[in-house]
Design an enzyme around this catalytic site. Sequence first.
Site, PDB file in Angstrom:
ATOM      1  N   GLY A  89      29.047  67.068  12.939  1.00  0.00           N
ATOM      2  CA  GLY A  89      28.013  67.525  13.724  1.00  0.00           C
ATOM      3  C   GLY A  89      26.593  67.284  13.132  1.00  0.00           C
ATOM      4  N   ASP A 102      30.065  74.906  -3.295  1.00  0.00           N
ATOM      5  CA  ASP A 102      29.272  73.599  -3.217  1.00  0.00           C
ATOM      6  C   ASP A 102      27.839  73.852  -3.601  1.00  0.00           C
ATOM      7  OD1 ASP A 102      28.590  71.040  -3.241  1.00  0.00           O
ATOM      8  OD2 ASP A 102      28.696  70.743  -1.044  1.00  0.00           O
ATOM      9  N   GLN A 141      29.834  65.243   9.135  1.00  0.00           N
ATOM     10  CA  GLN A 141      31.152  64.614   9.626  1.00  0.00           C
ATOM     11  C   GLN A 141      31.360  64.974  11.139  1.00  0.00           C
ATOM     12  OE1 GLN A 141      34.907  65.340   7.730  1.00  0.00           O
ATOM     13  NE2 GLN A 141      36.241  63.956   8.827  1.00  0.00           N
ATOM     14  N   GLU A 184      23.008  65.175   9.168  1.00  0.00           N
ATOM     15  CA  GLU A 184      24.254  65.063   9.870  1.00  0.00           C
ATOM     16  C   GLU A 184      25.344  65.200   8.880  1.00  0.00           C
ATOM     17  OE1 GLU A 184      25.381  61.369  12.071  1.00  0.00           O
ATOM     18  OE2 GLU A 184      23.563  60.484  11.023  1.00  0.00           O
TER      19      GLU A 184
END
Length: 856
Positions: free
Chosen positions: A575, A712, A573, A571
Amino acid sequence: FILTVVLLLQLPPSHCRYPLGMEDGRIKNDDITASSQWYETTGPQYARLNREEGDGAWCPAGQLQPSDVQYLQLDLRQLIFLTVVATQGRYAHNSGNEFARKYRLEYSRDGHHWISWRNRFGSEILMANINTYESVVRDLHPPIITRFLRLIPVTDAIHTVCMRVELFGCAWQDGLTAYNSPEGQTMMAPGYPITPLNDSMYDGALERRKLSGGLGQLTDGVIGQDEFVQRRQDRLWPGYDYVGWRNDSLGPGYVEMEFQFDRQRNFTSMKVHSNNMFSRGVKIFASVSCVFKLHLISEWEAEPVEFHTVLDDRNPSARYVTVPLKHRLATALCCRFYFADTWMMFSEISFQSGMKLEQLASPSHWPPVLTPPSYELNSKVPQTTQKTGKSHTSILIGCLVTIILLLVVIIFLILWCQYVCKVLEKAPRRILEEEVTVRLSSSSDTIILQTPPVPPRVSLDPPYERIFLLDPQYQDPAALRNKLPELSQSAEASACSGGYAEPDVTLCTPHQCFQSSVPHYAETDIISLQGVTGSNMYAVPALTVDSLTRKDISVAEFPRERLLFREKLGEGQFGEVHLCEAEGLAEFLGEGAPLPEQDGRPVLVAVKQLRADATSNARNDFLKEIKIMSRLNNPNIIQLLCVCVSSDPLCMVTEYMENGDLNMFLSQREIESTLTHANNIPSVSIADMLHMSVQISSGMKYLASLNFVHRDLATRNCLLDRHLTIKISDFGMSRNLYSSDYYRIQGRAVLPIRWMAWESILLGKFTTASDVWAFGVTLWEIFTLCKEQPYSLLSDEQVIENTGEFFRNQGRQIFLSAPPLCPSSLFELMMRCWSRDIADRPTFHRLNKESNIMDR
Ligand code: ADE
């Protein structure tokens, strides 16, 4: 601003073994005293290592008997983290004959209460000299946090002894003078060795199961391993590095600890290094609540600071948990750490704080003994404390005025830039780089105020350094400087030489240099897409986004009632990702669908779903993310299969990767050996790791060819399917699970700073070249089998400070060191990924080629 200056003044040295000033005179004669002296000419002021004044050393009066206690006493004027002691005898131009064969140490933080130092096995004795001239260097395990130190020569027979000494260490920035807590307990689990989790080197009192008034294991700079019950090679017992408590034995469900400091401080954060071996009932704390006291004698303030952690029962790695302390002013804190499981085990606690300026200028703190020796050279005449205090106060005021002036200039420049940079957006990169130099040089000026001198050239190996040593091959600043050209050169060099310049349209990217058909983009044209579930989604050139908005890019709408929820995978922020069974998906997608063979089993998919209460921005971003994902088609990139966007909640359906993420996968494995084979221990070989590197470089080569910037890349964002094929993803779902990998800027981004190139951290500049940097870190993770976080011994703030060193390029930057398993050619490749100049970093094309060659 003032607080920032103070925090910068406080920045810790790159590692903690600086000479404290016996040899070069920064420790004043007045601060060196002794229990006695033989003559005037062998007084304590002559106890300076490598110096030959007077009769060449300090010698206590008369011959030393085994029962005598004679000492040389040093006042270091501030709390010091003392790591090394070096001693010599009396050489006196070859006429001396006396030295101490052994000595012991006593220390005191307040000058009244003296404590005998013992090593980790309980021995007080340090072996010293065997002749008059050689200096014998002893590492202190554990290190000592103290202001006053006594060196006490020890003898077995009657001897004349003389000593010269130097101390090594660094300022104790935390300022913590004591922590009080319940005594640690012993873990006894069937099948495992008895594991005492007490604070075996606590130097305060232990009464009625409470520790008080001292420091110990939680401040010795040594962090504990994940697997704490294993036998150790250093003869210490399992669990040695940890202090641990059992939930039911303490009653209220929390451990209460009080922390006392040397003076009032403005607290930014507390870092608690905590074990998380959940399979043994150990977890980080669930929450912590701290109250504050302005003065040691005042009452606790009513309003606490509270912090809830994100619990993690997938990754058993010990980790630092950072607790924001909201800039509260205090001299003492009392924190309740609430249990999340049966056990809670801490190995280090550190505090980040600033001090008030007047405190910094106070004689007891100023001058810091760790200022460069040049400040004090030739000052043979002893000064009084008051005079020193005054002259340094004026130096400090002078510095501050200079800094304020500099700041005004910088603010002016920034305002000017805001106007001019708009005009410059399309201008060649070089101009922007110059602007950067101005901005950064101001911070370097500030930091330099406390830059420590060069560390001693002695071979020392303390495992407790607060900041680890550089890998030996990168310790020579000159060698590094040769490696890294100046920035001004780089801007030009990067223009077309196969680097990653983000120039105006007249310059070319490596991609353009190799494949001319894809349009070039300038950095300012890159649009970063925030993954709505928490991530930065791939950043793409504006041009690409424009084309994405065209109606022809489509992905099939799947009937959502045919998605049957199985379990939650992650999970973020905005969804969640669910594992779902997708009824009839193979038929729905038709021939050639990128689905694994079913063998009659239901089709499993990962469904990323936007939260119902997501903002409209998040919703737009989710749709953009779908458009981008629909364009990606590569065996090493996660594949979007279909979507449910005709009604809420919005969903995107991707292939399900049975073997989870690469970080988890590797951290649960050992390097392949006969032992792992014989005992059926899950393992990977070097060849496996090389093959993983090839796959990631291949996926990244594909993204780079589309001018997609990932932002990322890390093992946590690489997923493995049932055949162990790696696919790069970034759903931001790792941000809760791997929250300690991200640095949270208040109210702003959550940044994976340990993977980020210096220019991304300092300038917010994300390019394929910064992805290359992250790729280097990802390789490093793979070859450490994800057993350690990159720069694990550096706090987030220190990582950011190190980024400044990468920019300044003066040989003080700390590189990740070569993982023991890593072939040297691969480590060289990693090092090239961390080149300061982006032109010197390899392209993904080259990385893929070179890793492929190694893989063969
Ligand atoms: N977690 C997030 N996305 C996933 C996927 N596609 N497969 C497995 N786990 C995931």
